[in-house]
Write an enzyme that holds these catalytic residues in place. Sequence first.
Site, mmCIF file in Angstrom:
data_model
loop_
_atom_site.group_PDB
_atom_site.id
_atom_site.type_symbol
_atom_site.label_atom_id
_atom_site.label_comp_id
_atom_site.label_asym_id
_atom_site.label_seq_id
_atom_site.Cartn_x
_atom_site.Cartn_y
_atom_site.Cartn_z
ATOM 1 N N LEU A 71 54.990 44.192 61.851
ATOM 2 C CA LEU A 71 56.029 43.529 61.071
ATOM 3 C C LEU A 71 56.597 44.436 59.992
ATOM 4 O O LEU A 71 57.716 44.242 59.556
ATOM 5 C CB LEU A 71 55.466 42.262 60.423
ATOM 6 C CG LEU A 71 54.961 41.187 61.377
ATOM 7 C CD1 LEU A 71 54.555 39.954 60.590
ATOM 8 C CD2 LEU A 71 56.007 40.833 62.414
ATOM 9 N N GLU B 212 54.913 44.122 51.964
ATOM 10 C CA GLU B 212 55.136 45.562 52.083
ATOM 11 C C GLU B 212 55.616 46.172 50.768
ATOM 12 O O GLU B 212 55.283 47.315 50.452
ATOM 13 C CB GLU B 212 56.128 45.859 53.214
ATOM 14 C CG GLU B 212 55.627 45.493 54.604
ATOM 15 C CD GLU B 212 54.304 46.158 54.977
ATOM 16 O OE1 GLU B 212 54.005 47.251 54.447
ATOM 17 O OE2 GLU B 212 53.570 45.573 55.784
ATOM 18 N N HIS C 64 52.771 47.148 48.753
ATOM 19 C CA HIS C 64 52.271 48.488 49.105
ATOM 20 C C HIS C 64 53.147 49.575 48.488
ATOM 21 O O HIS C 64 52.653 50.585 47.990
ATOM 22 C CB HIS C 64 52.257 48.675 50.626
ATOM 23 C CG HIS C 64 51.196 47.904 51.333
ATOM 24 N ND1 HIS C 64 49.882 47.894 50.934
ATOM 25 C CD2 HIS C 64 51.239 47.123 52.451
ATOM 26 C CE1 HIS C 64 49.168 47.146 51.763
ATOM 27 N NE2 HIS C 64 49.978 46.650 52.687
ATOM 28 N N HIS D 7 45.438 46.529 50.502
ATOM 29 C CA HIS D 7 44.827 45.285 50.983
ATOM 30 C C HIS D 7 43.566 45.010 50.177
ATOM 31 O O HIS D 7 42.813 45.934 49.879
ATOM 32 C CB HIS D 7 44.479 45.402 52.472
ATOM 33 C CG HIS D 7 45.690 45.584 53.341
ATOM 34 N ND1 HIS D 7 45.711 46.426 54.432
ATOM 35 C CD2 HIS D 7 46.932 45.036 53.263
ATOM 36 C CE1 HIS D 7 46.913 46.377 55.002
ATOM 37 N NE2 HIS D 7 47.670 45.544 54.314
ATOM 38 N N ASP E 61 40.153 47.050 46.857
ATOM 39 C CA ASP E 61 41.524 47.436 46.505
ATOM 40 C C ASP E 61 41.627 48.140 45.161
ATOM 41 O O ASP E 61 42.723 48.509 44.752
ATOM 42 C CB ASP E 61 42.423 46.199 46.521
ATOM 43 C CG ASP E 61 41.952 45.137 45.529
ATOM 44 O OD1 ASP E 61 40.881 45.326 44.913
ATOM 45 O OD2 ASP E 61 42.654 44.115 45.383
ATOM 46 N N THR F 166 40.611 40.755 41.935
ATOM 47 C CA THR F 166 40.537 40.271 43.318
ATOM 48 C C THR F 166 39.114 40.509 43.815
ATOM 49 O O THR F 166 38.620 41.633 43.759
ATOM 50 C CB THR F 166 41.513 41.037 44.228
ATOM 51 O OG1 THR F 166 41.239 42.445 44.152
ATOM 52 C CG2 THR F 166 42.947 40.785 43.822
HETATM 53 CA CA LIG Z 1 39.292 43.797 44.078
HETATM 54 ZN ZN LIG Z 2 49.638 45.539 54.350
#
Ligand SMILES: [Ca+2]
Ligand SMILES: [Zn+2]
Length: 302
Positions: A192, A245, A248, A254, A266, A271
């Site tokens: 995608l 995207e 990114h 991710h 990440d 997170t």
């Molecule tokens: Ca994290």
């Molecule tokens: Zn990604």
Amino acid sequence: MKKLLLLSSSVFFCLFSNAQTKRCYTHELMVQKENQTHGYLQQVNNVFDNAKHIAEQNRSNRSLTDSIYHVQVVFHVVYTAAAENIPDSVLINQIEILNRDYRRKNADTVQTRACFQPVAADAGIEFYLATTDPDGNPTNGITRTVGHPQIAFLGFNPGSDEIKNATTGKTAWPTDRYLNIWVGNIFFGVVLGYAFPPDNAPNWPAGSATDSAHQGVVLHYAAVGANFSAPIDPTVAGGRSAVHEIGHYFGLRHIWGDSTDCVIDDGISDTPFASDASQQACDTTINSCVDSPVDFPDMIEN
Ligand SMILES: [Ca+2]
Ligand SMILES: [Zn+2]
Ligand SMILES: [Ca+2]
């Protein structure tokens, strides 16, 4: 740069809804670039760590954290069939979706679980279509190019980034002034999108892994906007591929760190750790890694 940290908890969708397909190709391309140009990943990591350092320093600076960043966008539609030449209305709708999600005005924020509400935030980033092209002429922020006929058979190959090539696609507008978003029929049809994060190596030769002309985002044409007549896959409709995207492009990874362990993540503290498999199903009951001091479930909202 604090925005970078906030962003990690403000983008909500499950892009990886089907384990059989590769929705996002960003990590694979970064690995490929490392193989081509040794040291590439280290350059990416250096930028990321520097951004985090600046964000930490500015944590108490309210004027900085309250500012809104405005990103000038150009869409390059490169098509080999009429269906791929998606209308302006879809691209404009995509900008609206970006501004909704990056300001945390998306309706699905009500689904953010209570344990993650404290770290969910407005990223303070807005997007607009360019009104002036690199030559100073008026533009609607959208270019349209007929791709090379040989592309029509398989689509654009992400591995060679050929949608950005002058002979097969459309070259970038200056990447220090515009966020370039290429839209086309990507190879295999199961990718995608992909993006290249900042890599901080401006002196490497043109054509190498760090060529600034390749900075930006590439999207499959049928994954753009929420109002496209024939979305590539109903489970990923809604224009969220671009939201993902561009994350990114801004340097985010991710949240599972593209590893299947609970060690690599990440690099963002708000997170929780996660393993790849837990992301694919968007299952709220999965807790794939033990966090400390508080063990959170996997943050499928992100
Ligand atoms: Ca994290
Ligand atoms: Zn990604
Ligand atoms: Ca956990």
